[in-house]
Scaffold this motif. Structure first.
Motif, PDB file in Angstrom:
ATOM      1  N   MET A   1       9.019 -12.650 -26.303  1.00 26.36           N
ATOM      2  CA  MET A   1       7.664 -12.755 -25.477  1.00 26.36           C
ATOM      3  C   MET A   1       7.291 -14.110 -26.063  1.00 26.36           C
ATOM      4  N   GLY A   2       7.039 -14.550 -25.026  1.00 24.53           N
ATOM      5  CA  GLY A   2       6.213 -15.740 -25.801  1.00 24.53           C
ATOM      6  C   GLY A   2       5.356 -16.304 -25.244  1.00 24.53           C
ATOM      7  N   GLU A   3       3.998 -16.672 -25.325  1.00 18.49           N
ATOM      8  CA  GLU A   3       2.867 -17.251 -24.941  1.00 18.49           C
ATOM      9  C   GLU A   3       2.141 -16.232 -23.368  1.00 18.49           C
ATOM     10  N   GLY A   4       2.123 -14.781 -23.064  1.00 19.77           N
ATOM     11  CA  GLY A   4       1.740 -14.519 -21.995  1.00 19.77           C
ATOM     12  C   GLY A   4       3.294 -14.064 -20.804  1.00 19.77           C
ATOM     13  N   ALA A   5       4.438 -14.566 -21.571  1.00 24.81           N
ATOM     14  CA  ALA A   5       5.654 -14.380 -20.364  1.00 24.81           C
ATOM     15  C   ALA A   5       6.939 -13.982 -21.711  1.00 24.81           C
ATOM     16  N   PRO A   6       7.571 -13.471 -20.387  1.00 25.05           N
ATOM     17  CA  PRO A   6       9.355 -13.713 -21.372  1.00 25.05           C
ATOM     18  C   PRO A   6       9.628 -15.400 -21.350  1.00 25.05           C
ATOM     19  N   LEU A   7      10.574 -15.480 -21.750  1.00 26.39           N
ATOM     20  CA  LEU A   7      11.293 -16.907 -21.838  1.00 26.39           C
ATOM     21  C   LEU A   7      12.961 -16.545 -21.802  1.00 26.39           C
ATOM     22  N   VAL A   8      13.219 -16.609 -20.881  1.00 24.98           N
ATOM     23  CA  VAL A   8      15.319 -16.186 -20.804  1.00 24.98           C
ATOM     24  C   VAL A   8      15.355 -17.038 -21.655  1.00 24.98           C
ATOM     25  N   THR A   9      16.331 -17.371 -22.288  1.00 26.51           N
ATOM     26  CA  THR A   9      16.783 -19.564 -22.766  1.00 26.51           C
ATOM     27  C   THR A   9      17.941 -19.209 -22.659  1.00 26.51           C
ATOM     28  N   ALA A  10      18.912 -20.163 -22.593  1.00 27.65           N
ATOM     29  CA  ALA A  10      20.566 -20.299 -22.747  1.00 27.65           C
ATOM     30  C   ALA A  10      21.195 -19.192 -23.579  1.00 27.65           C
ATOM     31  N   ALA A  11      20.748 -19.818 -24.935  1.00 25.04           N
ATOM     32  CA  ALA A  11      21.061 -19.530 -25.748  1.00 25.04           C
ATOM     33  C   ALA A  11      21.163 -18.488 -26.121  1.00 25.04           C
TER      34      ALA A  11
ATOM     35  N   ALA B   1       9.130 -15.087  -8.994  1.00 27.32           N
ATOM     36  CA  ALA B   1       8.466 -13.313  -8.652  1.00 27.32           C
ATOM     37  C   ALA B   1       8.137 -12.353  -9.309  1.00 27.32           C
ATOM     38  N   GLU B   2       8.384 -12.785 -10.457  1.00 30.82           N
ATOM     39  CA  GLU B   2       8.131 -11.264 -11.731  1.00 30.82           C
ATOM     40  C   GLU B   2       7.694 -12.293 -12.688  1.00 30.82           C
ATOM     41  N   SER B   3       6.956 -13.672 -12.573  1.00 31.01           N
ATOM     42  CA  SER B   3       5.912 -13.793 -13.264  1.00 31.01           C
ATOM     43  C   SER B   3       7.139 -14.202 -15.241  1.00 31.01           C
ATOM     44  N   VAL B   4       8.426 -14.716 -15.144  1.00 32.13           N
ATOM     45  CA  VAL B   4       9.264 -14.946 -16.038  1.00 32.13           C
ATOM     46  C   VAL B   4       9.341 -16.104 -15.377  1.00 32.13           C
ATOM     47  N   ALA B   5       9.733 -16.878 -17.481  1.00 30.29           N
ATOM     48  CA  ALA B   5       9.912 -17.833 -17.806  1.00 30.29           C
ATOM     49  C   ALA B   5      11.453 -18.311 -17.993  1.00 30.29           C
ATOM     50  N   ALA B   6      12.242 -19.124 -17.487  1.00 33.66           N
ATOM     51  CA  ALA B   6      13.915 -18.795 -17.856  1.00 33.66           C
ATOM     52  C   ALA B   6      14.066 -20.866 -17.671  1.00 33.66           C
ATOM     53  N   GLU B   7      14.902 -21.363 -18.249  1.00 36.42           N
ATOM     54  CA  GLU B   7      15.611 -22.335 -18.497  1.00 36.42           C
ATOM     55  C   GLU B   7      16.880 -22.508 -17.498  1.00 36.42           C
ATOM     56  N   PRO B   8      16.846 -23.274 -16.375  1.00 34.96           N
ATOM     57  CA  PRO B   8      18.081 -23.206 -15.276  1.00 34.96           C
ATOM     58  C   PRO B   8      19.527 -23.161 -16.264  1.00 34.96           C
ATOM     59  N   ASP B   9      18.963 -23.558 -17.603  1.00 34.50           N
ATOM     60  CA  ASP B   9      20.890 -23.350 -17.716  1.00 34.50           C
ATOM     61  C   ASP B   9      21.209 -22.038 -18.402  1.00 34.50           C
TER      62      ASP B   9
END
Length: 538
Positions: free
Chosen positions: A240-250, A203-211
């Motif tokens: 910031m990735g291409e257009g949206a933040p990416l939340v990674t496990a690391a 809903a927040e237009s954010v990408a996140a890894e399942p881990d």
């Protein structure tokens, strides 16, 4: 002129449940409330209790909406699915309904605040079906305030409902609890939280890894609010990735400090290996990096606990564990027995308490870890007392260690252990924990005359025991042993002997006049295990 942008709302407020269908992890409570509303069996007072962030106050507001909803057409009655459209629903959601009064007991603790409620309940609701009082953190009310509320709480007018929320239900008087219908809101399971967070980031237009979401859910410890706060921080921390933040496990591991677990693992390895100088240097290095001594002790305790659970056969895999950590825990679980692990835990626990109250925390931490290093693999007091009574040649060696490192083995290579107990202790100290545990728990001694060992096995002894024992004895002592099963009379296993001593000690304690009198005066009392252990060791 363009409109000014709306101020940012944190996720914990933005995604508060607006209906019972959005309230996660509390299905039993929702079903009970739904049945009560449908059958017209509504209590006059509800008490919601649970840890922080599981939805106590949100549930109270939802109940207020459910009881006062009139439906889109204005003709509806109480329902478990409030419409959210009618004026009462919208007013309650926005916190402006005149007949739904929220009070924070933490800042309104006195009897005068309660008297205002008592006076107001006499008057009918202005525009709603029920006049509702939501009192948050109700356990903060004073004793006099509770007493003033009792009569009204027991027999309120038909148009009044009380909704209480508390994190410390044990502080609420029993007289109040008995007048309320109580709901214990449970910690929300990590898998449900991770699923919920996945909907939020979408809903927040954010990408996140399942881990990454699994790590956040685990760190939330069952609290949706805590988890959303951590997720908010993770999104801000994300690149910031291409257009949206990416939340990674690391990134989440680094943000939560989980990356430091590798350093704590290395510290535990040094502790077990007896590397005194290297251990002290590692402690100071971690302290220089900003890790508090108390957090260091807690991290070591968590590792020992995880190793013990793994040895007991419990699956402890989690997203927060790296492959290196899983491998290290498995190795320690295979090498260490339950007895050394329990001693490690007790020593670390004592050290943790000392560091927590110390004037010099880092110095106390170093001293505590040195004590752990030199005492964790020592025999317990009962075993030392037995060796001293028997006067075995290895008794002194088993009870002492050189000052510069790990405890000395009571039977180094080329020296035969003087007793069966010494042999087991030598196994422990040379890292052969599984064999030592089997000798201790599953072997009844028939004859011990090094290098000859005759024994009677218990049914629990593995079939390959003898094949594994012979090379271990050769490696331990440098001598070829003769090991054989025998059918003659055998001593009880050391485990059975310990259990018998404990039972005898318990019987002796129970026969003392003081304990007899205490048991007669308090029939439900139980004998403390610590007292039994103390008596057995004495």
């Amino acid at each position: 002129m363009s409109d000014s942008p709306q101020p940012y709302r944190v996720l914990a407020r933005k995604y508060r449940p607006r209906s019972f269908s959005e309230l996660i992890g509390q299905d039993a409570m929702v079903q009970t409330l739904g049945n009560a509303i449908r059958r017209g069996r509504l209590a006059h007072a509800f008490l919601m209790t649970g840890v922080r962030g599981v939805g106590k106050t949100s549930t109270a507001r939802l109940i207020a909406k459910a009881l006062n909803c009139v439906g889109p057409d204005g003709q509806g009655g109480p329902t478990i699915d409030p419409c959210g459209i009618c004026e009462p629903c919208r007013a309650i959601a926005e916190g402006r309904h005149i007949d739904v009064v929220e009070m924070d007991a933490a800042s309104h603790t006195g009897v005068d605040d309660v008297r205002e409620i008592i006076e107001a309940v006499r008057y009918a609701a202005v525009s709603a079906r029920y006049k509702i009082y939501i009192i948050d953190e109700v356990h903060m009310l004073s004793k006099n305030a509770f007493n003033a509320l009792l009569k009204t709480l027991e027999e309120p007018p038909a148009h009044v409902k009380f909704l209480f929320a508390t994190t410390e239900v044990n502080k609420v008087p029993v007289t109040v609890l008995s007048r309320c219908q109580r709901f214990d809101l449970r910690r929300i399971p990590a898998d449900l939280l991770a699923t919920h967070f996945a909907h939020v980031v979408e809903a927040e237009s954010v990408a996140a890894e399942p881990d990454a979401l699994a790590l956040i859910a685990q760190a939330a410890e069952g609290s949706a609010r805590d988890g959303l706060s951590i997720l908010d921080q993770a999104i801000a921390h994300a690149e910031m990735g291409e257009g949206a933040p990416l939340v990674t496990a690391a990134q989440v591991r680094e943000m939560l400090g989980l990356s430091d677990r590798g350093a704590v693992r290395r510290l535990l390895a040094l502790l077990l290996e007896g590397e005194t100088t290297t251990l002290l240097s590692a402690v100071r290095d971690l302290y220089a990096l900003g890790i508090e001594p108390l957090a260091l002790m807690r991290g070591l305790m968590e590792l020992v606990h995880a190793v013990t659970l793994l040895k007991a056969g419990r699956d402890i895999a989690s997203p927060g564990q790296s492959a290196e950590e899983r491998e290290a825990l498995a190795d320690w679980a295979a090498q260490l027995g339950f007895a050394p692990l329990h001693r490690l835990w007790q020593l670390l626990l004592k050290g943790h308490d000392e560091v927590a109250s110390a004037v010099l925390p880092i110095e106390s931490c170093e001293m505590a870890l040195l004590r752990v290093m030199h005492a964790a693999t020592m025999p317990d007091p009962g075993e030392i007392a037995r060796m001293l009574r028997e006067g075995g040649p290895a008794a002194g060696a088993a009870a002492a260690a050189p000052s510069g490192g790990a405890p000395a083995s009571s039977a180094p290579a080329g020296r035969l252990p003087g007793s069966f107990a010494d042999l087991i202790e030598a196994m422990w100290q040379r890292g052969k924990g599984q064999l030592a545990q089997e000798l201790h728990d599953c072997v009844g001694l028939v004859r011990y005359a090094p290098p000859q060992l005759d024994y009677r096995p218990t049914p629990q002894l593995p079939s390959d025991f003898s094949a594994r024992l012979l090379p271990a004895l050769r490696e331990l002592t440098g001598v070829a042993w003769q090991v054989a099963q025998a059918d003659g009379p055998a001593e009880p296993t050391l485990l059975e002997q310990e259990q018998r001593r404990a039972a005898d000690a318990r019987a002796r304690i129970l026969e003392t006049p003081v304990v007899k009198a205490a048991m007669a005066a308090f029939p439900d009392a139980e004998l403390d295990d610590k007292l039994e252990r103390w008596s057995a060791e004495a």
